[in-house]
Design an enzyme around this catalytic site. Structure first.
Site, PDB file in Angstrom:
ATOM      1  N   CYS A  55     -25.643  15.355  16.177  1.00 42.24           N
ATOM      2  CA  CYS A  55     -25.149  14.642  14.952  1.00 42.24           C
ATOM      3  C   CYS A  55     -23.751  15.276  14.507  1.00 42.24           C
ATOM      4  O   CYS A  55     -22.859  14.566  14.446  1.00 42.24           O
ATOM      5  CB  CYS A  55     -25.980  14.556  13.752  1.00 42.24           C
ATOM      6  SG  CYS A  55     -27.333  13.701  13.819  1.00 42.24           S
ATOM      7  N   ARG A 132     -31.815   7.272  13.366  1.00 38.91           N
ATOM      8  CA  ARG A 132     -30.693   7.503  14.408  1.00 38.91           C
ATOM      9  C   ARG A 132     -30.337   6.255  15.037  1.00 38.91           C
ATOM     10  O   ARG A 132     -30.041   5.849  15.986  1.00 38.91           O
ATOM     11  CB  ARG A 132     -31.335   8.279  15.842  1.00 38.91           C
ATOM     12  CG  ARG A 132     -31.636   9.705  15.495  1.00 38.91           C
ATOM     13  CD  ARG A 132     -30.314  10.206  15.525  1.00 38.91           C
ATOM     14  NE  ARG A 132     -29.662  10.530  16.945  1.00 38.91           N
ATOM     15  CZ  ARG A 132     -28.166  10.519  17.178  1.00 38.91           C
ATOM     16  NH1 ARG A 132     -27.239  10.891  16.369  1.00 38.91           N
ATOM     17  NH2 ARG A 132     -27.858  10.463  18.429  1.00 38.91           N
TER      18      ARG A 132
END
Length: 215
Positions: A55, A132
Site C-alpha cells: 500500500c 483492497r
C-alpha cells in the site's frame, strides 16, 4: 463515521451501475461527505491497514501521478481501516523516507462501516484483509468500474489512469475502447442492432474501428 446504510444489515455486493453509498467521515484533510464530490469523477482506493509495504508503494505512485488525475477532473480518495492518527503518521513517514507529499485525503474506517457498505467485507469478517478494492465513480455518483486486488499484489497506477480515460472517452463519444486503448487511439463502433445494418457493414460488421474525433 456515518454511513447511509446500517453496517449491521447484510448488504449485497456492489455492482457496476450501482449508486455509490453516501457516507461522512474524518479524513487527513478534515471532515468529508462522499456526495459532496458529485460533479467530479472519483477514484476510491481501499487499504486494509496503514504502513503496509504494498500500500505504501501505491500511495507513492498515486501521489506522483495525482496531477494527471486532476487534469481529468478525477478526485483521488484513499481509505484505510486504521484511525486518523495512524493515517497522519503514515503520510508523514512517506514524506520523511521517500520525500513524497501525499496530496489526496485518506478516510479513516476503524469500524469498517464504509468497507462493509461498499461490499469489501461481509458482516462476519474478522479482519480487514479484503479491503483492497478500487471503485471508479462517475460525476453522477454511479460506480463505473470495480477492481479487487490481493494484499500481496500492487495496483498499476498507469492502468487506473487508462481506465479512467477510457470511461471518459466512452461517455464523450459513445464508442467502445479496445484492448489496451490509449487516449488518441481509434475506438470501436458499438454493436449493430439490426440485420439490415449487419448486411450493409459487410464481413467486419462485428468489429468496426472508428477514428477518434479530434477537438
Amino acid at each position: 463515521m456515518n454511513v447511509s446504510s446500517s453496517a449491521e444489515t447484510p448488504l449485497p455486493p456492489l455492482r457496476i451501475g450501482d449508486r455509490a453509498p453516501d457516507f461522512s467521515a474524518r479524513t487527513t484533510h478534515g471532515e468529508f461527505i462522499m456526495s459532496a464530490l458529485r460533479g467530479h469523477w472519483v477514484l476510491l482506493f481501499a487499504h486494509p491497514a496503514d504502513f503496509t509495504p504494498v500500500c505504501t508503494s501505491e500511495f507513492i505512485a498515486l501521489a506522483r501521478s495525482a496531477e494527471e488525475f486532476q487534469q481529468r477532473d478525477c478526485v483521488l480518495l484513499g481509505i484505510s481501516a486504521d484511525s486518523l492518527p495512524a493515517h497522519l503518521a503514515w503520510i508523514d513517514a512517506i514524506h520523511t523516507q521517500f520525500d513524497v507529499h501525499v496530496p489526496f485525503p485518506i478516510i479513516e474506517d476503524p469500524s469498517l462501516a464504509v468497507a462493509r457498505a461498499y461490499g469489501m467485507l461481509d458482516s462476519a469478517a474478522q479482519d480487514s484483509a479484503t479491503v483492497r478494492s478500487v471503485f471508479v465513480i462517475d460525476p453522477s455518483g454511479i460506480i463505473r468500474a470495480i477492481l479487487n486486488y490481493p494484499a500481496t499484489v500492487g495496483r498499476s497506477v498507469p492502468e487506473l489512469l487508462r481506465l479512467l480515460c477510457a470511461l471518459q472517452e466512452v461517455d464523450r463519444s459513445g464508442a467502445l475502447t479496445p484492448e489496451n486503448w490509449q487516449p488518441g487511439q481509434c475506438t470501436i463502433a458499438p454493436p449493430l442492432q439490426t440485420q439490415a445494418a449487419v448486411e450493409k457493414a459487410g464481413a467486419k460488421w462485428f468489429f468496426q474501428p472508428m477514428t477518434r474525433e479530434r477537438p
